[in-house]
Design a protein around this motif. Structure first.
Motif, PDB file in Angstrom:
ATOM      1  N   GLU A 106       0.835  -1.208   0.000  1.00 29.27           N
ATOM      2  CA  GLU A 106       0.000   0.000   0.000  1.00 29.27           C
ATOM      3  C   GLU A 106       0.870   1.259   0.000  1.00 29.27           C
ATOM      4  O   GLU A 106       0.614   2.208  -0.757  1.00 29.27           O
ATOM      5  CB  GLU A 106      -0.901   0.008   1.236  1.00 29.27           C
ATOM      6  N   LYS A 107       1.904   1.263   0.823  1.00 31.00           N
ATOM      7  CA  LYS A 107       2.773   2.450   0.908  1.00 31.00           C
ATOM      8  C   LYS A 107       3.457   2.730  -0.424  1.00 31.00           C
ATOM      9  O   LYS A 107       3.522   3.882  -0.875  1.00 31.00           O
ATOM     10  CB  LYS A 107       3.823   2.238   1.995  1.00 31.00           C
ATOM     11  N   THR A 108       3.957   1.680  -1.075  1.00 25.22           N
ATOM     12  CA  THR A 108       4.631   1.851  -2.356  1.00 25.22           C
ATOM     13  C   THR A 108       3.658   2.340  -3.418  1.00 25.22           C
ATOM     14  O   THR A 108       3.954   3.250  -4.189  1.00 25.22           O
ATOM     15  CB  THR A 108       5.269   0.529  -2.806  1.00 25.22           C
ATOM     16  N   PHE A 109       2.479   1.732  -3.452  1.00 19.85           N
ATOM     17  CA  PHE A 109       1.466   2.077  -4.448  1.00 19.85           C
ATOM     18  C   PHE A 109       1.006   3.522  -4.288  1.00 19.85           C
ATOM     19  O   PHE A 109       0.668   4.184  -5.275  1.00 19.85           O
ATOM     20  CB  PHE A 109       0.280   1.124  -4.303  1.00 19.85           C
ATOM     21  N   ARG A 110       0.975   4.029  -3.053  1.00 18.78           N
ATOM     22  CA  ARG A 110       0.483   5.385  -2.782  1.00 18.78           C
ATOM     23  C   ARG A 110       1.582   6.455  -2.885  1.00 18.78           C
ATOM     24  O   ARG A 110       1.317   7.636  -2.673  1.00 18.78           O
ATOM     25  CB  ARG A 110      -0.127   5.452  -1.381  1.00 18.78           C
ATOM     26  N   ASP A 112       6.450  -2.765 -22.478  1.00 22.14           N
ATOM     27  CA  ASP A 112       7.540  -3.487 -21.828  1.00 22.14           C
ATOM     28  C   ASP A 112       7.536  -3.275 -20.322  1.00 22.14           C
ATOM     29  O   ASP A 112       8.007  -4.130 -19.570  1.00 22.14           O
ATOM     30  CB  ASP A 112       8.882  -3.025 -22.410  1.00 22.14           C
ATOM     31  N   LEU A 113       7.024  -2.149 -19.890  1.00 24.93           N
ATOM     32  CA  LEU A 113       6.951  -1.854 -18.459  1.00 24.93           C
ATOM     33  C   LEU A 113       5.808  -0.879 -18.229  1.00 24.93           C
ATOM     34  O   LEU A 113       5.641   0.082 -18.985  1.00 24.93           O
ATOM     35  CB  LEU A 113       8.261  -1.235 -17.962  1.00 24.93           C
ATOM     36  N   VAL A 114       5.018  -1.141 -17.189  1.00 20.76           N
ATOM     37  CA  VAL A 114       3.955  -0.217 -16.772  1.00 20.76           C
ATOM     38  C   VAL A 114       4.109   0.007 -15.279  1.00 20.76           C
ATOM     39  O   VAL A 114       4.116  -0.942 -14.494  1.00 20.76           O
ATOM     40  CB  VAL A 114       2.548  -0.774 -17.083  1.00 20.76           C
ATOM     41  N   GLN A 115       4.242   1.266 -14.896  1.00 19.73           N
ATOM     42  CA  GLN A 115       4.319   1.635 -13.485  1.00 19.73           C
ATOM     43  C   GLN A 115       3.095   2.481 -13.155  1.00 19.73           C
ATOM     44  O   GLN A 115       2.810   3.461 -13.841  1.00 19.73           O
ATOM     45  CB  GLN A 115       5.586   2.437 -13.204  1.00 19.73           C
ATOM     46  N   LEU A 116       2.402   2.116 -12.089  1.00 21.38           N
ATOM     47  CA  LEU A 116       1.190   2.833 -11.699  1.00 21.38           C
ATOM     48  C   LEU A 116       1.251   3.153 -10.215  1.00 21.38           C
ATOM     49  O   LEU A 116       1.518   2.267  -9.393  1.00 21.38           O
ATOM     50  CB  LEU A 116      -0.056   2.002 -12.020  1.00 21.38           C
ATOM     51  N   ARG A 117       1.000   4.416  -9.896  1.00 21.43           N
ATOM     52  CA  ARG A 117       0.917   4.856  -8.502  1.00 21.43           C
ATOM     53  C   ARG A 117      -0.310   5.749  -8.370  1.00 21.43           C
ATOM     54  O   ARG A 117      -0.643   6.508  -9.281  1.00 21.43           O
ATOM     55  CB  ARG A 117       2.169   5.640  -8.092  1.00 21.43           C
ATOM     56  N   PHE A 146      -3.975  12.013  -6.817  1.00 24.23           N
ATOM     57  CA  PHE A 146      -3.182  11.816  -8.032  1.00 24.23           C
ATOM     58  C   PHE A 146      -3.230  10.355  -8.475  1.00 24.23           C
ATOM     59  O   PHE A 146      -3.360   9.433  -7.669  1.00 24.23           O
ATOM     60  CB  PHE A 146      -1.720  12.216  -7.805  1.00 24.23           C
ATOM     61  N   THR A 147      -3.133  10.186  -9.780  1.00 23.34           N
ATOM     62  CA  THR A 147      -2.854   8.878 -10.381  1.00 23.34           C
ATOM     63  C   THR A 147      -1.804   9.102 -11.455  1.00 23.34           C
ATOM     64  O   THR A 147      -1.882  10.061 -12.221  1.00 23.34           O
ATOM     65  CB  THR A 147      -4.115   8.240 -10.988  1.00 23.34           C
TER      66      THR A 147
END
Length: 300
Positions: free
Chosen positions: A164-168, A280-285, A290-291
């Motif tokens: 959760e911390k990383t995702f946020r 090749d790579l998808v990063q989502l936060r 914010f998104t």
């Protein structure tokens, strides 16, 4: 060897998801830890699936001898090239063997990844306990090459709230050199043309450019539908990839977005899933206001 991250055994059968890791400094040391683990699974009648880079697969095959014929081997550099595809991979394995214990050996943080890919591999590891919280009879062990320089205790001891911390937490800042476009409704066609021209000019193949164009359309559409009606697109080159960062003011609650295919009747989520299959790579936060979705496509 690290301690299992979850579950006790009931009557000799593992009750839930067990996740641990080991660090190796050479091929010989890798085999000394991996081969007994695989043999124990075969002896227990479990389905054993190994997802490793080709060099490690070759070493383990040789060590197992004829027993290797009972193991399913997968090239992690292909199946898990984008780390967000690894959880769906293991879900498919479990679905293929309902009611049977599954023992996995998978190396998501294999040597040769970029810094961003290692970051996503570690988020993937933290999300495993979320994705398989209800799994029965699934054990997964993750080898880590010491040369990579990652301490797997961070994600395998399951610190409270790590995923959760990383995702946020927002991704690293967009570099000053990036080109930017503040977009709104009615500009999706122009955005696609703009990014396509830049991708082709940097040597991205026509097929890969088409994939990126479709993925970007989905993500920008999400910004318009769920992110306040507008967003900011930033484009730059980094680590041999064309990077497209889409930021808006929406919030995503599902930590597994893009890693679980949503039902056909569910609103949202399919765009991120599609982007994970195409890039090749998808990063989502995503946080309270914010998104951020960052798509990377290798130049060649």
């Amino acid at each position: 060897m690290l301690k299992d991250s979850a579950t006790d055994s009931l009557g000799g059968a593992h009750a839930g998801f067990r996740h641990d890791a080991f660090v190796y400094t050479s091929g010989e040391e890798f085999v000394l830890s991996a081969a007994p683990y695989v043999r124990d699974g075969l002896a227990a009648g479990e389905k054993v699936v190994v997802a490793l880079p080709p060099e490690r697969i070759a070493e383990l095959r040789q060590a197992l001898g004829e027993a290797a014929d009972q193991v399913r081997f997968i090239d992690m550099t292909v199946a898990g090239h984008n780390p967000a595809r690894i959880i769906p991979f293991w879900r498919d394995i479990l679905d293929q063997h309902p009611g049977r214990a599954v023992r996995g050996l998978g190396e998501p943080a294999c040597a040769g990844r970029t810094a961003a890919e290692y970051e996503e591999a570690l988020l993937h590891e933290a999300l495993l306990s979320v994705a398989f919280a209800d799994a029965v009879g699934f054990r997964l062990r993750c080898p880590y090459d010491a040369a990579v320089g990652i301490d797997p205790t961070v994600t395998h001891s399951v610190p409270e709230g790590l995923a959760e911390k990383t995702f946020r937490t927002a991704l690293p800042d967009v570099p000053d050199r990036a080109e930017r476009w503040e977009f709104g409704r009615g500009e999706l066609a122009q955005i696609r043309q703009w990014v396509t021209a830049r991708a082709l000019s940097h040597g991205v193949s026509r097929d890969r450019t088409d994939d990126l164009e479709l993925a970007l359309h989905e993500i920008c559409t999400n910004s318009i539908l769920f992110g306040g009606g507008s967003g900011t697109l930033s484009v730059w080159i980094e680590d041999g990839s064309l990077v497209c960062d889409v930021a808006d003011q929406g919030r995503i609650d599902d930590l597994l977005v893009g890693r679980v295919l949503p039902p056909l009747d569910e609103l949202g989520g399919r765009g991120v899933w599609l982007a994970n299959q195409l890039c090749d790579l998808v990063q989502l936060r995503s946080g309270d206001d914010f998104t951020q979705v960052r798509l990377s496509t290798r130049l060649r």
